[in-house]
Design a protein around this motif. Structure first.
Motif, PDB file in Angstrom:
ATOM      1  N   THR A  22       0.817  -1.212   0.000  1.00  0.00           N
ATOM      2  CA  THR A  22       0.000   0.000   0.000  1.00  0.00           C
ATOM      3  C   THR A  22       0.854   1.266   0.000  1.00  0.00           C
ATOM      4  O   THR A  22       0.484   2.263  -0.604  1.00  0.00           O
ATOM      5  N   LYS A  23       2.000   1.235   0.685  1.00  0.00           N
ATOM      6  CA  LYS A  23       2.842   2.437   0.738  1.00  0.00           C
ATOM      7  C   LYS A  23       3.399   2.773  -0.647  1.00  0.00           C
ATOM      8  O   LYS A  23       3.417   3.935  -1.051  1.00  0.00           O
ATOM      9  N   LYS A  26       0.672   4.237  -2.755  1.00  0.00           N
ATOM     10  CA  LYS A  26       0.367   5.610  -2.338  1.00  0.00           C
ATOM     11  C   LYS A  26       1.394   6.578  -2.920  1.00  0.00           C
ATOM     12  O   LYS A  26       1.046   7.653  -3.415  1.00  0.00           O
TER      13      LYS A  26
END
Length: 79
Positions: A22-23, A26
């Motif tokens: 997810t990082k 993002k």
């Protein structure tokens, strides 16, 4: 055969999140957003700077009879 159901897209989303995390996703999203914003600003500034510019003033050299560095020649046309 050509359309995918919501379950297909959810499986693809889960696989992408597992691979990239997810990082990382993002960061990619924010980088893409800032690139689009920079492109829009550049296009806006480019449209403003396309105003016709005034031509540069012509500078002419004054011929001096006493100048020893001046060479007087006749140009021949290309053959």
């Amino acid at each position: 055969m050509g359309s995918f159901s919501i379950w297909h897209w959810l499986i693809v989303l889960v696989v992408v999140v597992l691979i990239f995390g997810t990082k990382k996703l993002k960061n990619v999203g924010s980088d893409l957003g800032s690139a689009v914003k920079g492109f829009k600003d550049g296009m806006k500034n480019g449209a403003e700077s396309e105003a016709p510019a005034e031509p540069a003033p012509q500078v002419t050299a004054q011929k001096s009879a006493n100048d020893s560095n001046t060479v007087d020649v006749d140009a021949r046309p290309k053959s």
